[in-house]
Design a protein around this motif. Structure first.
Motif, PDB file in Angstrom:
ATOM      1  N   GLY A  51      44.714  48.951  46.717  1.00  0.00           N
ATOM      2  CA  GLY A  51      43.662  48.213  46.019  1.00  0.00           C
ATOM      3  C   GLY A  51      44.119  47.715  44.662  1.00  0.00           C
ATOM      4  N   LYS A  52      45.247  48.255  44.169  1.00  0.00           N
ATOM      5  CA  LYS A  52      45.693  47.855  42.842  1.00  0.00           C
ATOM      6  C   LYS A  52      46.677  46.700  42.939  1.00  0.00           C
ATOM      7  CE  LYS A  52      44.216  51.689  40.322  1.00  0.00           C
ATOM      8  NZ  LYS A  52      44.418  53.018  39.819  1.00  0.00           N
ATOM      9  N   VAL A  53      46.312  45.622  42.330  1.00  0.00           N
ATOM     10  CA  VAL A  53      47.121  44.415  42.408  1.00  0.00           C
ATOM     11  C   VAL A  53      47.859  44.262  41.081  1.00  0.00           C
ATOM     12  CG1 VAL A  53      47.016  41.949  42.782  1.00  0.00           C
ATOM     13  CG2 VAL A  53      45.315  43.425  43.828  1.00  0.00           C
ATOM     14  N   ALA A  56      49.250  39.090  37.388  1.00  0.00           N
ATOM     15  CA  ALA A  56      50.091  37.895  37.374  1.00  0.00           C
ATOM     16  C   ALA A  56      50.428  37.522  35.936  1.00  0.00           C
ATOM     17  CB  ALA A  56      49.368  36.750  38.071  1.00  0.00           C
ATOM     18  N   LEU A  57      49.831  38.223  34.992  1.00  0.00           N
ATOM     19  CA  LEU A  57      49.955  37.828  33.588  1.00  0.00           C
ATOM     20  C   LEU A  57      50.960  38.667  32.805  1.00  0.00           C
ATOM     21  CD1 LEU A  57      46.160  37.308  32.872  1.00  0.00           C
ATOM     22  CD2 LEU A  57      47.879  35.542  33.064  1.00  0.00           C
ATOM     23  N   GLY A 152      31.528  35.662  32.375  1.00  0.00           N
ATOM     24  CA  GLY A 152      32.663  36.249  33.099  1.00  0.00           C
ATOM     25  C   GLY A 152      33.872  35.343  33.207  1.00  0.00           C
ATOM     26  N   ARG A 153      33.841  34.183  32.566  1.00  0.00           N
ATOM     27  CA  ARG A 153      34.971  33.256  32.710  1.00  0.00           C
ATOM     28  C   ARG A 153      36.215  33.750  31.980  1.00  0.00           C
ATOM     29  NH1 ARG A 153      33.634  28.493  35.217  1.00  0.00           N
ATOM     30  NH2 ARG A 153      31.955  29.066  36.629  1.00  0.00           N
ATOM     31  N   GLY A 155      36.961  36.848  31.571  1.00  0.00           N
ATOM     32  CA  GLY A 155      37.465  37.903  32.454  1.00  0.00           C
ATOM     33  C   GLY A 155      38.359  37.322  33.533  1.00  0.00           C
ATOM     34  N   ILE A 156      37.915  36.220  34.142  1.00  0.00           N
ATOM     35  CA  ILE A 156      38.716  35.579  35.189  1.00  0.00           C
ATOM     36  C   ILE A 156      40.024  35.055  34.603  1.00  0.00           C
ATOM     37  CG2 ILE A 156      38.797  33.557  36.716  1.00  0.00           C
ATOM     38  CD1 ILE A 156      35.952  34.210  37.545  1.00  0.00           C
ATOM     39  N   ASP A 157      39.970  34.519  33.374  1.00  0.00           N
ATOM     40  CA  ASP A 157      41.207  34.061  32.730  1.00  0.00           C
ATOM     41  C   ASP A 157      42.197  35.211  32.528  1.00  0.00           C
ATOM     42  OD1 ASP A 157      40.407  31.460  32.656  1.00  0.00           O
ATOM     43  OD2 ASP A 157      39.666  31.512  30.601  1.00  0.00           O
ATOM     44  N   GLY A 159      42.445  37.550  34.654  1.00  0.00           N
ATOM     45  CA  GLY A 159      42.751  38.051  35.992  1.00  0.00           C
ATOM     46  C   GLY A 159      42.016  39.334  36.335  1.00  0.00           C
ATOM     47  N   VAL A 160      40.861  39.524  35.728  1.00  0.00           N
ATOM     48  CA  VAL A 160      40.108  40.757  35.956  1.00  0.00           C
ATOM     49  C   VAL A 160      39.438  40.705  37.321  1.00  0.00           C
ATOM     50  CG1 VAL A 160      38.020  41.975  35.248  1.00  0.00           C
ATOM     51  CG2 VAL A 160      39.692  41.276  33.540  1.00  0.00           C
ATOM     52  N   TYR A 161      39.525  41.795  38.085  1.00  0.00           N
ATOM     53  CA  TYR A 161      38.765  41.833  39.333  1.00  0.00           C
ATOM     54  C   TYR A 161      37.947  43.111  39.467  1.00  0.00           C
ATOM     55  CZ  TYR A 161      42.583  44.682  41.194  1.00  0.00           C
ATOM     56  OH  TYR A 161      43.529  45.643  41.395  1.00  0.00           O
TER      57      TYR A 161
END
Lengths: 201, 163
Positions: A51-53, A56-57, A152-153, A155-157, A159-161
Motif C-alpha cells: 500500500g505504500k507508494v 514521485a517527488l 485538497g489541491r 495535497g495533490i501537488d 502527491g498525498v494519497y
C-alpha cells in the motif's frame, strides 16, 4: 485395460544406460529455476507494504503553493513554498481533524515541537475551518507555520494519497523523504532524525 | 416468459436503486463537461488512472474523495485545452507511474511487458529442439525394428485394447 498396461514388463527401462551426472543436473535445472523464481517472488510478496507508494517527488523541489492560515491560528500567517528551502531542514506534516491516525501521531508531534529539534510545518488537508480550529484548540498546535488546504489541491501537488503524511524538506527546498501513515517514535529515531543529521552534515 | 420476469425484476431493482440514491445521500455526482467530445476524453482518462487510496480501482470506479478530486482535475485540464498526455504527465509528476493502471513501456518495465513473450519464445525453442532431436534419434541408430518377442507383446496389447 489400464490394469493390463500397468503389468507390462519393465525390463526395457533397466536396460537403458545409466544417466550421467551432467544429464541428471540438466533434468534438475527446471526445478532449480522454479525454486529461484519462487524465492524471488516470495520475498517481494512477503516484505514491505504494497500500500505504500514511493513518492514521485523525492529529490524534487517542493511544489508551488501558498495556503491561507487555519482559522483561529492567523497570527503566524499561512504557509507557502517561500517558507521552505531557506537553508533550514524542516518537516512538513499533512493532517486533518477527520483523520484518526493523525490523532495517534499528534502527541509525538507535540513532543517534537517541544524539543525544537527541527521546525515542524503543517498542511491541514481538506478540513472544515470549524473542525480544524476545534481539533487544534483541544489537542494543541505543534506547527510553527500552518496552512489550510481546503480543496485538497495542494495535497495533490504534494502527491498525498493518505493522511497523515510527513515530508523531510532539505535546506534547498527539496523533498528528501516521505513517510506515509502514522509517524512513530521508531520512525523518528531510526529514519527521520538520522536523515536530518545526515543532511545537516 | 422467463425473460419477461427477469426484465420486470430488473426494472424493479432499478427503480428501487433510483429511489435509494435520491438526494440526501453522501454521493455527489460529478459535473460533466459541456462538450461531449471532451467529456468522453475525460472519462477515458478516468478509466486508466489509478485511485491512489483504493489502489485496485480506477478513479472512474472509485468514490473515494481523492478519486473525486482527481476526476475533477482531469476534467478541468481537459476542459482547459490540455492533451491526454499533459493530464497523464500532471498526475505522474505527483504520483509517479503508479497512478497509471497500464505501466508505460520503458527500460524499467521491459521485463514486465516483454518477459512473458520472451519466456514463451524460449519455451517454444526448447520444445522445438527436443522434438527435433527425438525425431532425429528415432530416424537414426535408435530405431531398431521390433524383435519377434516385441511384436508379439505389442499385438497382445493391441488386441486387449479392442475388447
Amino acid at each position: 485395460m489400464a490394469d493390463e498396461g500397468a503389468q507390462a514388463p519393465r525390463e526395457e527401462q533397466a536396460s537403458r544406460q545409466p544417466v550421467s551426472a551432467a544429464r541428471r543436473l540438466r533434468y534438475l535445472a527446471p526445478m532449480f529455476l522454479f525454486v529461484a523464481l519462487a524465492a524471488a517472488l516470495g520475498v517481494q510478496l512477503l516484505t514491505g507494504d504494497p500500500g505504500k507508494v514511493p513518492s514521485a517527488l523525492i529529490d524534487k523541489p517542493v511544489p508551488e503553493f501558498a495556503l491561507p492560515p487555519v482559522r483561529g491560528f492567523e497570527d503566524a500567517g499561512g504557509f507557502a513554498t517561500a517558507d521552505l528551502g531557506k537553508g533550514e531542514i524542516a518537516l512538513v506534516n499533512i493532517f486533518a481533524s477527520w483523520c484518526g491516525p493523525c490523532r495517534v501521531e499528534h502527541p509525538l508531534l507535540m513532543a517534537l515541537a517541544e524539543a525544537g529539534t527541527v521546525p515542524l510545518y503543517g498542511i491541514n488537508y481538506k478540513d472544515t475551518p470549524d473542525d480544524a480550529e476545534r481539533w487544534l484548540g483541544r489537542l494543541g498546535n505543534p506547527y510553527t507555520l500552518m496552512g489550510a488546504d481546503l480543496d485538497g489541491r495542494t495535497g495533490i501537488d504534494w502527491g498525498v494519497y493518505g493522511v497523515p503524511e510527513t515530508f523531510v524538506v532539505d535546506g534547498a527546498g527539496r523533498i528528501r523523504h516521505r513517510h506515509v501513515g502514522v509517524l512513530s517514535q521508531y520512525d523518528l529515531d531510526e529514519t527521520i532524525l538520522p536523515l536530518i543529521e545526515d543532511l545537516r552534515g | 416468459m422467463r425473460a419477461m420476469r427477469w426484465a420486470l425484476l430488473g426494472a424493479a431493482c432499478a427503480l428501487w436503486l433510483g429511489l435509494a440514491a435520491g438526494p440526501g445521500l453522501a454521493f455527489t455526482p460529478d459535473e460533466p463537461l459541456g462538450d461531449p467530445a471532451l467529456e468522453a476524453r475525460a472519462r477515458a482518462l478516468h478509466a486508466e488512472l489509478r485511485c491512489m487510496v483504493c489502489q485496485g480501482q480506477s478513479i472512474a470506479d472509485s468514490n473515494a474523495p481523492l478519486a473525486q478530486d482527481m476526476r475533477a482535475i482531469v476534467r478541468e485540464r481537459i476542459g482547459g485545452g490540455a492533451s491526454d498526455d499533459d493530464v497523464r504527465g500532471f498526475l505522474t509528476d505527483r504520483y509517479g507511474d503508479y497512478v497509471l493502471l497500464d505501466p508505460p513501456v520503458k527500460p524499467e518495465t521491459y521485463a514486465l511487458w516483454f518477459g512473458p513473450a520472451a519466456v514463451f519464445v524460449a519455451g517454444a525453442a526448447i520444445a522445438f529442439a527436443l522434438v527435433r532431436r527425438a525425431r532425429a534419434g528415432a530416424r537414426g541408430a535408435g530405431a531398431e525394428p521390433l524383435s519377434a518377442e516385441e511384436r508379439r507383446r505389442l499385438d497382445t496389447l493391441l488386441d486387449d485394447d479392442d475388447t
